[in-house]
Design an enzyme around this catalytic site. Structure first.
Site, mmCIF file in Angstrom:
data_model
loop_
_atom_site.group_PDB
_atom_site.id
_atom_site.type_symbol
_atom_site.label_atom_id
_atom_site.label_comp_id
_atom_site.label_asym_id
_atom_site.label_seq_id
_atom_site.Cartn_x
_atom_site.Cartn_y
_atom_site.Cartn_z
ATOM 1 C CE1 TYR A 1 -12.597 16.282 -13.261
ATOM 2 C CE2 TYR A 1 -12.295 15.449 -11.229
ATOM 3 C CZ TYR A 1 -12.695 15.057 -12.688
ATOM 4 O OH TYR A 1 -12.332 13.519 -12.705
ATOM 5 N NE ARG B 1 -2.207 0.632 3.762
ATOM 6 C CZ ARG B 1 -3.009 -0.396 4.392
ATOM 7 N NH1 ARG B 1 -3.195 -1.016 4.539
ATOM 8 N NH2 ARG B 1 -1.765 0.410 6.147
ATOM 9 C CE LYS C 1 -8.732 12.613 -17.101
ATOM 10 N NZ LYS C 1 -8.906 13.771 -16.233
ATOM 11 C CG ASP D 1 -6.176 19.372 -11.415
ATOM 12 O OD1 ASP D 1 -5.567 19.595 -12.049
ATOM 13 O OD2 ASP D 1 -7.199 19.299 -10.977
HETATM 14 C C1 LIG Z 1 -9.713 14.256 -14.681
HETATM 15 C C2 LIG Z 1 -9.389 15.040 -13.506
HETATM 16 C C3 LIG Z 1 -8.805 15.148 -12.218
HETATM 17 C C4 LIG Z 1 -9.420 13.605 -11.627
HETATM 18 O O1 LIG Z 1 -8.578 12.294 -12.696
HETATM 19 P P1 LIG Z 1 -9.448 11.081 -11.860
HETATM 20 O O2 LIG Z 1 -7.637 10.356 -12.394
HETATM 21 O O3 LIG Z 1 -9.866 11.021 -13.138
HETATM 22 O O4 LIG Z 1 -9.683 10.776 -10.203
HETATM 23 C C5 LIG Z 1 -8.247 15.620 -11.416
HETATM 24 N N1 LIG Z 1 -8.679 16.982 -12.036
HETATM 25 C C6 LIG Z 1 -8.729 17.726 -13.989
HETATM 26 C C7 LIG Z 1 -8.789 18.622 -14.413
HETATM 27 C C8 LIG Z 1 -9.090 15.941 -14.245
HETATM 28 O O5 LIG Z 1 -9.097 16.597 -15.257
#
Ligand SMILES: *Cc1c(COP(=O)(O)O)cnc(C)c1O
Length: 402
Positions: free
Chosen positions: A121, A68, A218, A193
C-alpha cells in the site's frame, strides 16, 4: 464484558459476526452497544484513580481512564474483530495507516532493520522512506514472491518483517507461512496488512503473524463513510502496540467506531457477493481483446491461485487489470464516462469503483514490466450484468477515441 470468547468460538463464523462484541442484557435489551462519547471518566476516590494508573502501567489496559485510550464502544469493536481473527487483544486507531504506523514504530528503533514487501500500500512506502529512514531505521524492500528465501535478506539487526498479501495494485500472493517460519526462528516480529481479505477470508495469526492490520475504513465499515484502523495482536505484541498507538494519539472517534461495528454485522453477506461479482467481471475481462491481464488470486489461472487456495477461505471484490497498450486519450475516454464504476480512492464500500494505477512508481525489488495502462477495480453490490455493460460501453469509447 461482551460475548465470552470460550462460548463464541463454538459458533460458525457467520453466527459470530452477528453476536460478537455486544451484550443486549447489559444495555436495557438494546441490540447494539451504545456510542460512548467520552474524554473524561470520573473517579470516585484517589484509590480508584491510583488503580487505573497501576492498570495502565502494568500494560493491562483493562480499565477506562481517558477517551484517547478507548471507551466501551471501542472495546466492543476490538473484542469482536479479535475473536474473529483468533487474537489476544486489538487496538482501534484513527485510520488503517495509523494502525500500520503504530505497529511499525512499536517494534522499530534507530539502528534496526525492516524488511518490507515491495508493491505494498503506497502510503506505507512513503512512511518508511520519509519517516522511518529519517529516524535511522534501515529499510529493505523484498520481492512478494520471495517465500523462504527471505532468510537471505535477514540481517542481525532485522526486527520486523512486514507483509501484505495479496499486494496492493498488483495482487501478488506472498507465502505467509514460509515467511513467518523464518521470522519465528530468528525472533523477528511480523506484521501483515489483512485489509483485502477482511477478517473473514484469511486468519493471519493462525499462519504465524504477530499483528494483523485492517483498514476498517474498507470492508469492515463497508459504506465509504468513515476512517478507522484496527491492529489485532497476539499476546506478546499487544502491550507495545497499545502503548504506541495511545502514546502517539492514534485514537478512533466514537461514532466511527459504532458505525464500523454496525458495518461488521453484514460482512458475512457482503464479502461472498463481492467475490462472486468480482469473479464474474474478472472472467469477462479475460475474454476481452482490450485486456492484457487480470490480477485476481481467486481466478484459477492467476499465478497466486495455489497459495490463495491453500491459505484463504474466500476473496473480496478488489482486483487489478492491465489493458493492451493504448493512448492516454483512449484510456481517459474509457474511464471518464463510466456510470457505475466511479473513479475514487478507497474501496470496500457497497459501490463499485475504479482507479487508474501506476505500479511502476511504487516498487523497486520487483520491476513492473507491463506496457499497457493498469486499473484497479472494486466490484460493488450492484447487479453484475449492469457493471459489465458499463465496462463494455467504456471499451467502445476506448475503441472510438484516437
Ligand atoms: C486503504 C488502505 C490502508 C489505509 O487505510 P486508511 O484507513 O485509508 O488509512 C491500508 N492498507 C490497505 C491495503 C489499504 O487499502
Amino acid at each position: 464484558m461482551n460475548t465470552p470468547a470460550s462460548h463464541a468460538s463454538a459458533f460458525a463464523q457467520d453466527t459470530q459476526i452477528v453476536h460478537l462484541g455486544r451484550d443486549p442484557d447489559a444495555y436495557h435489551g438494546i441490540v447494539n452497544p451504545p456510542v460512548y462519547h467520552a474524554s473524561t471518566f470520573i473517579f470516585n476516590s484517589v484509590a480508584q484513580l491510583l488503580e487505573t494508573r497501576r492498570d495502565r502501567a502494568s500494560g493491562a489496559f483493562e480499565q477506562f481512564t481517558y477517551g484517547r485510550e478507548g471507551t466501551p464502544t471501542t472495546r466492543a469493536l476490538e473484542d469482536a474483530v479479535t475473536q474473529l481473527e483468533g487474537g489476544y487483544r486489538a487496538v482501534v486507531t484513527s485510520c488503517g495507516l495509523g494502525a500500520i504506523c503504530a505497529a511499525l514504530t512499536a517494534f522499530l528503533s534507530t539502528g534496526d532493520h525492516l524488511l518490507i514487501v515491495d508493491s505494498l500500500y503506497g502510503p506505507v512506502r512513503q512512511f518508511c522512506d520519509e519517516f522511518l529512514k529519517k529516524y535511522g531505521v534501515e529499510v529493505t524492500y523484498y520481492d512478494p514472491l520471495i517465500g523462504a528465501d527471505i532468510a537471505h535478506l535477514v540481517q542481525p539487526n532485522t526486527k520486523v518483517i512486514y507483509l501484505e498479501s495479496p499486494c496492493s495494485l498488483t495482487f501478488e500472493m506472498t507465502d505467509v507461512p514460509a515467511i513467518t517460519a523464518v521470522a519465528k526462528a530468528r525472533g523477528i516480529r511480523t506484521i501483515l496488512d489483512n485489509t483485502w481479505a477482511s477478517p473473514l477470508c484469511f486468519k493471519p495469526l493462525a499462519h504465524g503473524v504477530d499483528v494483523s492490520i485492517h483498514a476498517a475504513t474498507k470492508y469492515i465499515s463497508g459504506h465509504s463513510d468513515l476512517m478507522l484502523g484496527i491492529a489485532v495482536c497476539n499476546e506478546a505484541s499487544f502491550i507495545p502496540v497499545k502503548k504506541t498507538a495511545s502514546g502517539s494519539g492514534y485514537c478512533g472517534g466514537p461514532d466511527d467506531v459504532y458505525m464500523a461495528l454496525r458495518g461488521l454485522r453484514t460482512l458475512g453477506l457482503r464479502i461472498p457477493r463481492h467475490q462472486e461479482t468480482a469473479t464474474t467481471i474478472a472472467k469477462w475481462l479475460q475474454t476481452r481483446p482490450e485486456v492484457s491481464r487480470v490480477m485476481y488470486p481467486a481466478l484459477p489461472d492467476d499465478p497466486g491461485h495455489a497459495i490463495w487456495k491453500r491459505d484463504f477461505t474466500g476473496a473480496s471484490g478488489l482486483f487489478g487489470a492491465v489493458l493492451q497498450p493504448c493512448s492516454d486519450t483512449q484510456f481517459a475516454a474509457m474511464l471518464d464516462h463510466l456510470e457505475l464504476f466511479r473513479m475514487g480512492y478507497s474501496w470496500g464500500g457497497y459501490e463499485s469503483l475504479v482507479v487508474p494505477t501506476y505500479p511502476a512508481t511504487l516498487r523497486s525489488a520487483r520491476p513492473w514490466q507491463e506496457k499497457g495502462p493498469a486499473l484497479r477495480l472494486h466490484a460493488g453490490l450492484e447487479d453484475p450484468d449492469d457493471l459489465i455493460r458499463d465496462l463494455e460501453r467504456g471499451f467502445a469509447r476506448l475503441a472510438a477515441a484516437a
